[in-house]
Design a protein around this motif. Structure first.
Motif, PDB file in Angstrom:
ATOM      1  N   LEU A  12     -10.766  13.207 -40.899  1.00  0.00           N
ATOM      2  CA  LEU A  12     -12.162  13.383 -41.308  1.00  0.00           C
ATOM      3  C   LEU A  12     -12.563  12.392 -42.397  1.00  0.00           C
ATOM      4  O   LEU A  12     -13.690  11.886 -42.399  1.00  0.00           O
ATOM      5  N   THR A  13     -11.643  12.087 -43.300  1.00  0.00           N
ATOM      6  CA  THR A  13     -11.941  11.131 -44.360  1.00  0.00           C
ATOM      7  C   THR A  13     -12.145   9.731 -43.803  1.00  0.00           C
ATOM      8  O   THR A  13     -13.093   9.034 -44.172  1.00  0.00           O
ATOM      9  N   THR A  14     -11.266   9.313 -42.907  1.00  0.00           N
ATOM     10  CA  THR A  14     -11.418   7.976 -42.332  1.00  0.00           C
ATOM     11  C   THR A  14     -12.654   7.892 -41.449  1.00  0.00           C
ATOM     12  O   THR A  14     -13.300   6.848 -41.402  1.00  0.00           O
ATOM     13  N   GLY A  18     -15.518   5.271 -42.208  1.00  0.00           N
ATOM     14  CA  GLY A  18     -15.936   4.344 -41.158  1.00  0.00           C
ATOM     15  C   GLY A  18     -17.420   4.422 -40.880  1.00  0.00           C
ATOM     16  O   GLY A  18     -18.083   3.399 -40.689  1.00  0.00           O
ATOM     17  N   ILE A  19     -17.971   5.618 -40.877  1.00  0.00           N
ATOM     18  CA  ILE A  19     -19.409   5.780 -40.660  1.00  0.00           C
ATOM     19  C   ILE A  19     -20.175   5.231 -41.854  1.00  0.00           C
ATOM     20  O   ILE A  19     -21.226   4.608 -41.685  1.00  0.00           O
ATOM     21  N   ARG A  20     -19.660   5.429 -43.045  1.00  0.00           N
ATOM     22  CA  ARG A  20     -20.325   4.893 -44.231  1.00  0.00           C
ATOM     23  C   ARG A  20     -20.344   3.376 -44.213  1.00  0.00           C
ATOM     24  O   ARG A  20     -21.307   2.750 -44.643  1.00  0.00           O
ATOM     25  N   ILE A  50      -9.504   1.118 -41.452  1.00  0.00           N
ATOM     26  CA  ILE A  50     -10.036   2.477 -41.486  1.00  0.00           C
ATOM     27  C   ILE A  50     -10.145   3.031 -40.073  1.00  0.00           C
ATOM     28  O   ILE A  50      -9.749   4.169 -39.813  1.00  0.00           O
ATOM     29  N   TRP A  51     -10.647   2.218 -39.140  1.00  0.00           N
ATOM     30  CA  TRP A  51     -10.786   2.702 -37.758  1.00  0.00           C
ATOM     31  C   TRP A  51      -9.426   2.877 -37.078  1.00  0.00           C
ATOM     32  O   TRP A  51      -9.251   3.793 -36.272  1.00  0.00           O
ATOM     33  N   PHE A  52      -8.454   2.009 -37.381  1.00  0.00           N
ATOM     34  CA  PHE A  52      -7.114   2.186 -36.813  1.00  0.00           C
ATOM     35  C   PHE A  52      -6.471   3.477 -37.306  1.00  0.00           C
ATOM     36  O   PHE A  52      -5.854   4.212 -36.535  1.00  0.00           O
ATOM     37  N   SER A  57      -4.778   9.030 -36.345  1.00  0.00           N
ATOM     38  CA  SER A  57      -4.806  10.446 -36.739  1.00  0.00           C
ATOM     39  C   SER A  57      -5.533  11.296 -35.707  1.00  0.00           C
ATOM     40  O   SER A  57      -5.147  12.435 -35.456  1.00  0.00           O
ATOM     41  N   PHE A  58      -6.580  10.757 -35.090  1.00  0.00           N
ATOM     42  CA  PHE A  58      -7.320  11.497 -34.064  1.00  0.00           C
ATOM     43  C   PHE A  58      -6.459  11.740 -32.833  1.00  0.00           C
ATOM     44  O   PHE A  58      -6.511  12.812 -32.227  1.00  0.00           O
TER      45      PHE A  58
END
Length: 98
Positions: A12-14, A18-20, A50-52, A57-58
């Motif tokens: 959730l943090t990443t 990433g959205i920010r 961040i996206w990796f 994690s996803f």
């Protein structure tokens, strides 16, 4: 269970970081998917890490949460099968097909 909660917090943090970094709130999954694809083309940029980390994690979420509850039973085989399906479906949706 602690590892599952930590992995969920990392995911959730990443995602929020990433959205920010996108600069605007994405209106659809396509905006996030395009940024993930761009991170594969430029892997050394700071936003790519961040996206990796988000994708890793996803993809691991169903394994951690499923095995938290079903490790000592025979349902752990179903958790592994569901986890492989989860990775296939989301990698196909986010990475392979446009």
């Amino acid at each position: 269970m602690l590892y599952s909660v930590v992995l969920t917090v990392i995911c959730l943090t990443t995602l929020s970081l990433g959205i920010r970094k996108l600069g605007k709130f994405p209106k659809s999954l396509d905006d996030i998917r395009l940024d993930i694809e761009a991170s594969f083309s430029l892997p050394l940029v700071g936003n790519s890490w961040i996206w990796f980390l988000f994708l890793l994690s996803f993809f691991l979420l169903p394994f951690f949460w499923g095995l938290t509850f079903y490790l000592k039973s025979d349902a752990n085989v179903l958790v592994i099968i569901f986890g492989l399906f989860w990775i296939y479906f989301w990698s196909r949706t986010l990475i392979l097909f446009r």
